[in-house]
Design an enzyme around this catalytic site. Structure first.
Site, mmCIF file in Angstrom:
data_model
loop_
_atom_site.group_PDB
_atom_site.id
_atom_site.type_symbol
_atom_site.label_atom_id
_atom_site.label_comp_id
_atom_site.label_asym_id
_atom_site.label_seq_id
_atom_site.Cartn_x
_atom_site.Cartn_y
_atom_site.Cartn_z
ATOM 1 N N GLU A 343 91.797 70.203 83.242
ATOM 2 C CA GLU A 343 91.046 70.836 83.982
ATOM 3 C C GLU A 343 89.746 71.524 83.021
ATOM 4 O O GLU A 343 90.200 72.089 82.035
ATOM 5 C CB GLU A 343 91.349 72.026 84.651
ATOM 6 C CG GLU A 343 90.415 72.726 85.557
ATOM 7 C CD GLU A 343 90.952 73.798 86.455
ATOM 8 O OE1 GLU A 343 89.948 74.392 87.566
ATOM 9 O OE2 GLU A 343 92.170 73.937 86.457
ATOM 10 N N ASN A 401 85.258 72.224 88.951
ATOM 11 C CA ASN A 401 84.977 73.134 90.101
ATOM 12 C C ASN A 401 83.482 72.908 90.446
ATOM 13 O O ASN A 401 82.599 72.865 90.009
ATOM 14 C CB ASN A 401 85.220 74.588 90.035
ATOM 15 C CG ASN A 401 86.594 74.886 89.764
ATOM 16 O OD1 ASN A 401 87.506 74.889 90.924
ATOM 17 N ND2 ASN A 401 87.199 75.059 88.484
ATOM 18 N N GLU A 433 86.895 69.897 92.207
ATOM 19 C CA GLU A 433 87.768 70.670 92.818
ATOM 20 C C GLU A 433 86.897 71.714 93.730
ATOM 21 O O GLU A 433 86.032 72.110 93.271
ATOM 22 C CB GLU A 433 88.500 71.673 91.733
ATOM 23 C CG GLU A 433 89.576 70.779 91.066
ATOM 24 C CD GLU A 433 90.246 71.923 90.144
ATOM 25 O OE1 GLU A 433 90.288 73.062 90.200
ATOM 26 O OE2 GLU A 433 91.038 71.314 89.419
ATOM 27 N N ASP A 463 91.102 73.407 95.915
ATOM 28 C CA ASP A 463 91.886 74.484 94.840
ATOM 29 C C ASP A 463 92.296 75.654 95.463
ATOM 30 O O ASP A 463 91.876 76.247 96.490
ATOM 31 C CB ASP A 463 90.823 74.821 93.833
ATOM 32 C CG ASP A 463 91.298 75.586 92.630
ATOM 33 O OD1 ASP A 463 92.599 75.525 92.537
ATOM 34 O OD2 ASP A 463 90.337 76.150 91.941
ATOM 35 N N GLU A 520 99.300 75.572 89.804
ATOM 36 C CA GLU A 520 98.728 76.313 88.677
ATOM 37 C C GLU A 520 99.439 77.443 88.160
ATOM 38 O O GLU A 520 100.387 78.185 88.833
ATOM 39 C CB GLU A 520 97.409 76.907 89.377
ATOM 40 C CG GLU A 520 96.552 75.762 89.709
ATOM 41 C CD GLU A 520 95.179 76.245 90.311
ATOM 42 O OE1 GLU A 520 94.107 76.041 89.414
ATOM 43 O OE2 GLU A 520 95.116 77.133 91.158
#
Length: 559
Positions: A343, A401, A433, A463, A520
């Site tokens: 990520e 993101n 995301e 997310d 996560e």
């Protein structure tokens, strides 16, 4: 044709700024200096046709400012910039910087400054402010025609009248704390909402009190003849209760609204209308920062705001200089531990304060209208990271993101496609995301944009699932590939049966719908074992590695 005096059809009110014909003629002597300052300031922005046209007209300002035809073309060019995504604050900052640059060149380094030169500098500053005020007044007239409500300039005029009469005035800056959640409403309801709320506010105020429309999502309430400080506090309390009641809309829907209110007194908190308005907004900003619904102006707010303003200026420079960074946090197979992806996380190391929290960075980007500029950097930085990994023999996928606003941007898929083609990277390398809040906006438009992104080969991940407005309808109707289990549930699941059930439910739901569950915040071996037992196949967290630079990641991956 160079104009030396204001025509009768002039849109700019030069008399209000004490500018005569001789003053306007004197500006011509600054044409060369003005041109170089405009060019230097606007060179920091990405060039496009709208900006180039605006720059050309602005360069002509010293000689043409009094010409009504130039005024109309310049105002239209200003609004064209707004339509292309440039922020009003950004354009205003350009002009203040340009004037400052001219002033420094004219006055800087001199032991003494003559009266003529000082007068010329003052004329330039007043002329630019007069032109900017004209643009803002045109905006306000359009706003009043559209919404039937007086705006900020009308509020300032009213405050000046009250101050000239020696009256003590209370001023409230009122905004919606949850206005971002209303964008799912249809256009008719959204357009009527400010006027609807303003009418409700008037019913909770005295007859002599006035309500004006401020900036985006803001109302200004002027309370004449305040005897004690408890009066504005009481008025704010009445408004808070009003905002706590459901608001019926034209469509028949009802919405719940929450307010944040800042209060200031004139002349105690500001000797002028402008400074008092600034004080009320600082109070509201301070209340928001403390998660309070109401606050009086405090001198400490000004200092905090100044610090944030300076930080925002440095962030803007970081965007121009591209000194922001993307770090990679590995995503791993929970069974054998090998890295299956990464990520990309935003990082900015400030030279004095160190690492700046990413949520604060994004707040400032949204506040100042820099989202398009940031997205331009983000996509290029993501492509660069993927290319560097490919060069190092690492072909894993990368995720980053997107915001709620991105899901309403029709140009985003095309912009992403251009970057993929330029860098010759397949869309399959990227997972985009989204948070659940992004899905609360325009569902139809967001879904259309997501399908266009999927056509590029990109994967879509949801997310922080479970922390927002979870809805099964999102999961079955949107083209999602991945559900990310929020770290708050992962961290708590070994000690909380409720959190464990939530994690189990999300994992089962993802697998049943053909999506990959990814956890996560995995910090220890017990959490990894528990997640495996629940059927979660992938995760990220400090158990494997902290976020690191691309160079550090390459070394880590090969080791």
């Amino acid at each position: 044709m160079t104009t030396t005096s204001a025509s009768p059809e002039s849109l700019i009110d030069f008399a209000a700024f004490d500018l005569g014909e001789d003053d306007l003629r004197s500006l011509a002597s600054l044409a060369s200096l003005w041109k170089s300052s405009v060019t230097a300031e606007c060179a920091r922005s990405e060039p496009d046709a709208a900006l180039q046209h605006f720059i050309e007209l602005t360069v002509a300002l010293p000689g043409e400012i009094a010409d009504s035809d130039w005024q109309q073309r310049w105002i239209r060019a200003w609004h064209e910039l707004l339509g292309r995504g440039y922020g009003q604050v950004e354009i205003l900052r350009w002009f203040f910087n340009i004037v400052d640059a001219c002033e420094k060149i004219l006055l800087g380094g001199r032991d003494s400054v003559g009266r003529v030169l000082l007068s010329l500098v003052g004329t330039l500053r007043r002329s630019v402010i007069a032109a900017i005020t004209c643009v803002l007044e045109v905006d306000e007239l359009a706003q009043q025609e559209a919404g039937g409500l007086p705006g900020e300039l009308a509020a300032l005029r009213f405050l000046r009248e009250l101050l000239q009469g020696g009256r003590v005035v209370g001023l409230l800056s009122v905004s919606l704390a949850n206005r971002d959640s209303f964008t799912y409403l249809d256009a008719n309801d959204l357009q009527r909402l400010p006027a609807t709320l303003a009418r409700r506010m008037r019913r909770h105020l005295r007859e002599e009190d006035r309500v004006f429309v401020g900036r985006e999502g803001e109302w200004l309430v002027v309370l004449p003849d305040v005897k004690v400080m408890s009066q504005p506090t009481l008025a704010a309390a009445h408004l808070e209760r009003m905002f706590g009641e459901p608001v019926p809309l034209f469509s028949g829907r009802k919405v719940m609204v929450r307010s944040t209110i800042g209060a200031a007194l004139l002349p105690q908190h500001g000797a002028s209308a402008e400074t008092a308005l600034h004080a009320a907004r600082l109070a509201r900003w301070g209340a928001q920062g403390r998660r309070q619904s109401f606050a009086w102006f405090d001198a400490g707010f000004a200092e905090s705001w100044q610090q944030r303003h300076e930080l925002a200026e440095e962030l803007r420079e970081a965007l121009f200089q591209e000194t922001l960074e993307l770090h990679i946090q590995p995503q791993n197979d929970l069974a054998d531990g090998h890295c299956i992806g990464g990520e990309l996380l935003l990082r900015w190391r400030h030279e004095r304060t160190g690492w700046v929290p990413p949520p604060l960075i994004m707040e400032m980007i949204e506040e100042n209208g820099w989202r398009l500029m940031f997205n331009d950097w983000l996509l290029r930085a993501a492509m660069r990271a993927a290319a560097e990994l490919e060069k190092a023999g690492i072909g894993i996928g990368l995720s980053f993101n997107l915001t709620a606003a991105d899901m309403l941007d029709d140009d985003l898929p095309e912009f992403l496609e251009q970057n993929l083609l330029t860098w010759r990277i397949p869309g399959e390398r990227f997972t985009l995301e989204l948070t659940e809040s992004a899905l609360m906006f325009d569902r139809a438009k967001g879904s259309s944009i997501m399908h266009r992104l999927r056509k590029l080969g990109c994967r879509i991940a949801l997310d922080d699932f479970g922390t927002g407005y979870s809805s099964l309808s999102y999961l079955v109707s949107l083209p999602l590939n991945e559900l990310k289990v929020d770290r708050s549930f992962v961290v708590a699941m070994l000690d909380s049966a409720d959190s464990l059930r939530v994690v189990s439910t999300i994992v089962d739901l993802a697998r049943d719908l053909g999506m990959m569950p990814l956890a996560e915040g995995i910090e220890d071996e017990q959490q990894r074992v528990q997640l495996l037992a629940l059927g979660c196949v992938a995760g990220q967290g400090y158990l494997y590695a902290q976020p690191m630079t691309v160079e550090q990641f390459i070394v880590w991956y090969h080791s």
